[in-house]
Structure formats: C-alpha cells, structure tokens
Design an enzyme around this catalytic site. Structure first.
Site, PDB file in Angstrom:
ATOM      1  N   LYS A  14      -0.408  -0.958   8.955  1.00 19.36           N
ATOM      2  CA  LYS A  14      -0.588  -2.170   9.752  1.00 19.36           C
ATOM      3  C   LYS A  14      -1.202  -3.277   8.891  1.00 19.36           C
ATOM      4  O   LYS A  14      -1.950  -2.984   7.955  1.00 19.36           O
ATOM      5  CB  LYS A  14      -1.456  -1.888  10.979  1.00 19.36           C
TER       6      LYS A  14
ATOM      7  N   SER B 278       2.212   2.046  -7.910  1.00 17.53           N
ATOM      8  CA  SER B 278       1.055   1.163  -7.955  1.00 17.53           C
ATOM      9  C   SER B 278       0.878   0.651  -9.382  1.00 17.53           C
ATOM     10  O   SER B 278       1.150   1.385 -10.341  1.00 17.53           O
ATOM     11  CB  SER B 278      -0.216   1.890  -7.509  1.00 17.53           C
ATOM     12  N   ARG B 279       0.433  -0.576  -9.523  1.00 18.88           N
ATOM     13  CA  ARG B 279       0.168  -1.112 -10.854  1.00 18.88           C
ATOM     14  C   ARG B 279      -1.147  -0.604 -11.424  1.00 18.88           C
ATOM     15  O   ARG B 279      -1.347  -0.634 -12.632  1.00 18.88           O
ATOM     16  CB  ARG B 279       0.167  -2.644 -10.804  1.00 18.88           C
TER      17      ARG B 279
ATOM     18  N   ASP C 109      -7.493  -8.714  10.368  1.00 19.83           N
ATOM     19  CA  ASP C 109      -7.128  -7.438   9.752  1.00 19.83           C
ATOM     20  C   ASP C 109      -7.744  -6.280  10.538  1.00 19.83           C
ATOM     21  O   ASP C 109      -7.033  -5.336  10.902  1.00 19.83           O
ATOM     22  CB  ASP C 109      -7.549  -7.395   8.283  1.00 19.83           C
TER      23      ASP C 109
END
Length: 309
Positions: free
Chosen positions: A87, A33-34, A165
């Site tokens: 998902k 992760s950044r 979403d």
C-alpha cells in the site's frame, strides 16, 4: 510458488521477508534493489534484469515507494507476472486504473494489499457493525514520523503522501468495516514550510445515513502512539485500538487475545494472494486511495513549522 520481492527497504525486511519465510505457499527466490539484499537469495538491481533472467518466477511483490511503483508493476505485468502491491497501490488513481486494465489484457492476477485490514480484530468489528445504525465514527491516528519513517525522504516529496502514508491504513479499515460507503466533504492539511506533503490532517466525510464521520492524522505525536477508531451506534459503542489489534464493545475488551495480534497481517496478505492465484482475477479496492486523493484535492493547506529530522 517462487516469488520475487522488489524493493528491499524497512517494510520489506521487517514484514515481507518474515511473512514469505513462514508462508506455506511461497518461497523467496529473488530480490530487486539497488541497495538492499536478503542473505542467501539471488539479487538483481533492476526489475528488467530479473524478468529476463528468471522466467520461472511468476509472482512478484512490490515494496517500492509509490512514485516508481507503476513502472515496475507495468513491466512485470507485461512480462506475464502476477503482481502484489504494497500500500498504497500507486501514486495516483490513474496509475491504479492503468494497472487494472493492463492486468486484464495480460490475464494476470493483481492484488492491492491493505495490511491494516488484516489486523486481528478488524473482521470482528465489521461483523458487529453490519446490522447497526451508525451515529458517529471518529478516527484518531497519531504517531511519531521520526520513529516509524527514519531517513525516508520520499514521503515528503510529491506522491509520497506524507501523513497519509499511515493515514491510509486507518482509511483502509474504515472502508472495510462500514456497511455504507462514505466520501470526503472537507479537509485541513498541515504542511511543513520546507516540505511538499502534509504532516497533519483533519478530515470530514459524508455518510448516507447522516452519521458524523471524521479523522485526525498527526505525525508529530510524542510518547504514546495512538491508532484508534471509535464507532458509536444505536446499539452501543465499538472501539478499535492499536490499529485494529484490540477491540472494545461499550468499554469491555474482547476476551480472545492473540499473543502478537499484529504479526498476522502480512502472513494473511500472502495467504490471500495465494487464494487469488488459485482462482484468478484482480483484487484492487481503491476506496482508501480515493479518500486520500480527495483530501489532497479539497484540503485547505496550513503552512506549519519546518520539519527537521
């Protein structure tokens, strides 16, 4: 088995990290992760760094937003790693099919997860509907985007899917519990004037036995959050409530109740991934994704008030 978690955002912290910690099959060995980190776990900022440095980690779980997910998944597969996808499994169907082809070529496992299918009462609903004739099915999925997706601007950009979403969670349940496949016939999409993806949607579906099937998704819901699926049959009415956590048959609640019925969704996903690794193969049911793509293709767009968080 050691596993790496790619993308340390809200869903990873809230669901994936606790599920892995409780899993008898996996141990969280690294993250990518950044910005996000998990205390006590080795971290990388790019997936290429992880793949080069930790050849011993054979399984990765991707929690990135849909648009950058394909590139990360493809890199992992080409490096011979087994991949578990949050998902939706991609931003487009073409990407999903490309990943399936790639996984077959590299002989690795690929798992498109649908966490709402693992809600406590979904399996019971599927069994109850199996031998009944459906008359109608109505999905009502209304929630407050400000509560569940604070500061997540990617959901409003192309590929972010907007209200789909959460809506795809409902569609993943519907495609799981219905004995017959359905397909979209029409859709209306409410798109904020300042955004690229819908904040509301109304869908109608074709059912091979003539049942009326529809869905309403809305991200503007205040107060009570509603995640309901009602199926009327020739032998009674089944209602899934709270996203599949509760079930009623003709208004009577199922007597068996879990203390925390939604808590098992992600642990069950990781258990399924472990079983897939033991047998080998690919588990990529794309039917929920097909319905969303069809809605975005067929949907009549209504411009609605700008959304300001």
């Amino acid at each position: 088995m050691d596993i790496a978690l790619i993308g340390i955002g809200k869903i990873a912290i809230d669901q994936h990290v606790p599920a892995i910690a409780a899993s008898p099959d996996f141990s969280l060995a690294a993250t990518v992760s950044r910005h996000g980190r998990v205390e006590g776990v080795e971290s990388f900022t790019e997936i290429a760094e992880l793949l080069a440095a930790r050849d011993d980690i054979r399984v990765v779980s991707l929690c990135l937003p849909p648009v950058p997910r394909f590139e990360a998944a493809a890199k992992a597969i080409r490096a011979g790693r087994h991949v578990m996808l949050e998902k939706p499994p991609g931003a487009t169907l073409a990407e999903c099919h490309a990943l399936i082809k790639l996984a077959k070529e590299h002989k690795v496992c690929l798992f498109a997860t649908w966490h709402s299918r693992e809600a406590d009462k979904v399996a019971l609903a599927k069994a109850w509907l199996a031998d009944k004739r459906l008359t109608s099915l109505q999905v009502t999925w209304k929630e407050d985007v400000r509560r569940w997706h604070p500061g997540q601007d990617w959901i409003w950009e192309p590929g972010g899917m907007g209200v789909f979403d959460p809506g795809i969670n409902a569609l993943s349940i519907v495609t799981e519990i219905l004995p017959d496949d359905i397909h979209l016939t029409e859709a209306t999409l409410d798109v904020p004037a300042n955004r690229q993806t819908p904040i509301g949607a109304e869908l109608s579906f074709y059912h091979p036995q003539g049942a009326r099937v529809g869905a309403i998704f809305d991200w503007r819901q205040e107060g009570e959050q509603i995640w309901t699926i009602e199926a009327v049959t020739d032998q009674g009415t089944l209602t899934l409530l709270d996203g599949g956590a509760r079930i009623q048959i003709d208004g009577v609640e199922d007597a068996v109740k879990d203390e925390n019925p939604l808590a098992g969704e992600y642990p069950r996903l990781y258990a399924r991934m472990a079983r897939l690794l033991s047998t080998g193969g690919i588990d990529m049911d794309l039917r929920p994704m097909i319905h969303v793509c069809d809605a975005l293709a067929l949907g009549r767009r209504n411009s609605v008030a700008p959304f300001i968080e």
